[in-house]
Design an enzyme around this catalytic site. Sequence first.
Site, PDB file in Angstrom:
ATOM      1  N   SER A   1       0.867  -1.180   0.000  1.00 24.88           N
ATOM      2  CA  SER A   1       0.000   0.000   0.000  1.00 24.88           C
ATOM      3  C   SER A   1       0.898   1.222   0.000  1.00 24.88           C
ATOM      4  O   SER A   1       2.050   1.142   0.446  1.00 24.88           O
ATOM      5  CB  SER A   1      -0.877  -0.008   1.254  1.00 24.88           C
ATOM      6  OG  SER A   1      -1.516   1.236   1.412  1.00 24.88           O
TER       7      SER A   1
ATOM      8  N   TYR B   1      -2.217  -0.701  10.156  1.00 21.93           N
ATOM      9  CA  TYR B   1      -2.277  -1.078   8.741  1.00 21.93           C
ATOM     10  C   TYR B   1      -1.000  -0.596   8.038  1.00 21.93           C
ATOM     11  O   TYR B   1      -0.334  -1.378   7.346  1.00 21.93           O
ATOM     12  CB  TYR B   1      -3.524  -0.467   8.088  1.00 21.93           C
ATOM     13  CG  TYR B   1      -3.660  -0.733   6.604  1.00 21.93           C
ATOM     14  CD1 TYR B   1      -4.160  -1.955   6.146  1.00 21.93           C
ATOM     15  CD2 TYR B   1      -3.285   0.221   5.652  1.00 21.93           C
ATOM     16  CE1 TYR B   1      -4.288  -2.202   4.787  1.00 21.93           C
ATOM     17  CE2 TYR B   1      -3.411  -0.018   4.296  1.00 21.93           C
ATOM     18  CZ  TYR B   1      -3.919  -1.230   3.859  1.00 21.93           C
ATOM     19  OH  TYR B   1      -4.045  -1.482   2.516  1.00 21.93           O
TER      20      TYR B   1
HETATM   21  P1  NAP Z   1     -11.347  -6.154   0.626  1.00 13.92           P
HETATM   22  O1  NAP Z   1     -12.326  -5.770  -0.397  1.00 13.92           O
HETATM   23  O2  NAP Z   1     -11.597  -5.818   2.056  1.00 13.92           O
HETATM   24  O3  NAP Z   1     -11.011  -7.700   0.469  1.00 13.92           O
HETATM   25  C1  NAP Z   1     -10.122  -8.319   1.353  1.00 13.92           C
HETATM   26  C2  NAP Z   1     -10.292  -9.802   1.280  1.00 13.92           C
HETATM   27  O4  NAP Z   1      -9.466 -10.376   2.304  1.00 13.92           O
HETATM   28  C3  NAP Z   1     -11.720 -10.231   1.594  1.00 13.92           C
HETATM   29  O5  NAP Z   1     -12.095 -11.298   0.748  1.00 13.92           O
HETATM   30  C4  NAP Z   1     -11.640 -10.671   3.033  1.00 13.92           C
HETATM   31  O6  NAP Z   1     -12.561 -11.677   3.397  1.00 13.92           O
HETATM   32  C5  NAP Z   1     -10.239 -11.249   3.075  1.00 13.92           C
HETATM   33  N1  NAP Z   1      -9.779 -11.299   4.463  1.00 13.92           N
HETATM   34  C6  NAP Z   1      -9.747 -10.296   5.358  1.00 13.92           C
HETATM   35  N2  NAP Z   1      -9.371 -10.764   6.544  1.00 13.92           N
HETATM   36  C7  NAP Z   1      -9.147 -12.088   6.396  1.00 13.92           C
HETATM   37  C8  NAP Z   1      -8.781 -13.107   7.284  1.00 13.92           C
HETATM   38  N3  NAP Z   1      -8.597 -12.874   8.585  1.00 13.92           N
HETATM   39  N4  NAP Z   1      -8.636 -14.353   6.818  1.00 13.92           N
HETATM   40  C9  NAP Z   1      -8.855 -14.634   5.514  1.00 13.92           C
HETATM   41  N5  NAP Z   1      -9.247 -13.703   4.613  1.00 13.92           N
HETATM   42  C10 NAP Z   1      -9.399 -12.435   5.070  1.00 13.92           C
HETATM   43  O7  NAP Z   1      -9.926  -5.466   0.324  1.00 13.92           O
HETATM   44  P2  NAP Z   1      -9.228  -5.086  -1.061  1.00 13.92           P
HETATM   45  O8  NAP Z   1      -9.371  -3.634  -1.240  1.00 13.92           O
HETATM   46  O9  NAP Z   1      -9.618  -6.004  -2.135  1.00 13.92           O
HETATM   47  O10 NAP Z   1      -7.711  -5.315  -0.634  1.00 13.92           O
HETATM   48  C11 NAP Z   1      -6.922  -6.356  -1.141  1.00 13.92           C
HETATM   49  C12 NAP Z   1      -5.484  -6.031  -0.850  1.00 13.92           C
HETATM   50  O11 NAP Z   1      -5.114  -4.808  -1.500  1.00 13.92           O
HETATM   51  C13 NAP Z   1      -5.184  -5.808   0.639  1.00 13.92           C
HETATM   52  O12 NAP Z   1      -3.927  -6.347   0.933  1.00 13.92           O
HETATM   53  C14 NAP Z   1      -5.144  -4.309   0.769  1.00 13.92           C
HETATM   54  O13 NAP Z   1      -4.369  -3.909   1.865  1.00 13.92           O
HETATM   55  C15 NAP Z   1      -4.552  -3.912  -0.560  1.00 13.92           C
HETATM   56  N6  NAP Z   1      -4.819  -2.534  -0.985  1.00 13.92           N
HETATM   57  C16 NAP Z   1      -6.070  -2.168  -1.398  1.00 13.92           C
HETATM   58  C17 NAP Z   1      -6.287  -0.856  -1.828  1.00 13.92           C
HETATM   59  C18 NAP Z   1      -7.643  -0.405  -2.319  1.00 13.92           C
HETATM   60  O14 NAP Z   1      -7.782   0.798  -2.666  1.00 13.92           O
HETATM   61  N7  NAP Z   1      -8.634  -1.241  -2.375  1.00 13.92           N
HETATM   62  C19 NAP Z   1      -5.217   0.064  -1.840  1.00 13.92           C
HETATM   63  C20 NAP Z   1      -3.964  -0.352  -1.397  1.00 13.92           C
HETATM   64  C21 NAP Z   1      -3.768  -1.653  -0.978  1.00 13.92           C
HETATM   65  P3  NAP Z   1     -14.127 -11.345   3.560  1.00 13.92           P
HETATM   66  O15 NAP Z   1     -14.621 -11.156   2.175  1.00 13.92           O
HETATM   67  O16 NAP Z   1     -14.640 -12.541   4.213  1.00 13.92           O
HETATM   68  O17 NAP Z   1     -14.204 -10.089   4.367  1.00 13.92           O
END
Ligand code: NAP
Length: 251
Positions: free
Chosen positions: A157, A170
């Site tokens: 991130s 985070y």
């Molecule tokens: P998201 O929509 O919240 O999806 C996260 C996924 O991880 C969900 O499927 C969630 O499961 C799963 N998860 C969370 N906690 C878990 C646990 N304890 N055990 C197993 N699975 C778990 O997030 P996202 O935006 O797609 O993010 C994906 C990655 O990109 C992350 O590493 C995040 O830090 C990074 N990121 C995202 C952004 C952005 O703008 N979106 C920017 C920078 C970095 P559930 O569906 O069951 O909740």
Amino acid sequence: MTFVPKDWLPQDDELGGKTILVTGAGDGIGRAAALSFARHGAEVLLLGRTEAKLEAVYDDIVAEGGQQPGIIPADLAQTSHDDLMALAAELSKSLAKLDGLLHNASILGDRKALAQTSAAKWHESMQVNVNAPFMLTQAVLPLLEQAPMASVLFTSSSVGRRGRAFWGSYAVSKFATEGLMQVWADELGGIGSVRVNSLNPGAVNTAMRRAAYPAEPPDTNPEPAALMATWVYLMSDASSGLNGQALNAQG
Ligand code: NAP
């Protein structure tokens, strides 16, 4: 996206013959990555904490004619080293190798000043975002080492590269993610067939982004599916020269 060659387009079977494990595969970026890897010929192993979401991704992949995925229900906040070693032993019974590992699952934790962050929430973020990826990589390393060219991709991130107020555990967990990536990459790169990199997705319209920026119109940011060529590239042999790199998917 400068590291993806300008004229690079994935072939339909770009990931054919590969098996790729995706954590947090039930939603957001992980879901889009799993679908995209399957569309390009990979067998995907869907790991996540909400089984119904993994089943929905499974159904979507099968409906599109992709290879039947594996489902691994696991709450990374709760999994121990023993659990992950047992998972790897179970995988070894049916898999000769693992070609890709996308560490995608993360939690935001407390969006508070460090002075107000609870120790319990701190530990939970470190467990899901750092400890579990470390332990999972260690557990499946023997399988990764059996692949002719394996790719391990950590998800970073912008706040893991420059600290920012109120991003607390985070941000610190993402700095640790970069450290983990660099140490694995330095240990494994050049001596074997496993390469290790990190990717900062940039702002993407997912549940996590909407939770972090509640006042932002969701359509400000791209949908995960629109960005997936980069994730496919990093899992493809086309990126075999990259190791130890902190990469950006956008900008
Ligand atoms: P998201 O929509 O919240 O999806 C996260 C996924 O991880 C969900 O499927 C969630 O499961 C799963 N998860 C969370 N906690 C878990 C646990 N304890 N055990 C197993 N699975 C778990 O997030 P996202 O935006 O797609 O993010 C994906 C990655 O990109 C992350 O590493 C995040 O830090 C990074 N990121 C995202 C952004 C952005 O703008 N979106 C920017 C920078 C970095 P559930 O569906 O069951 O909740």
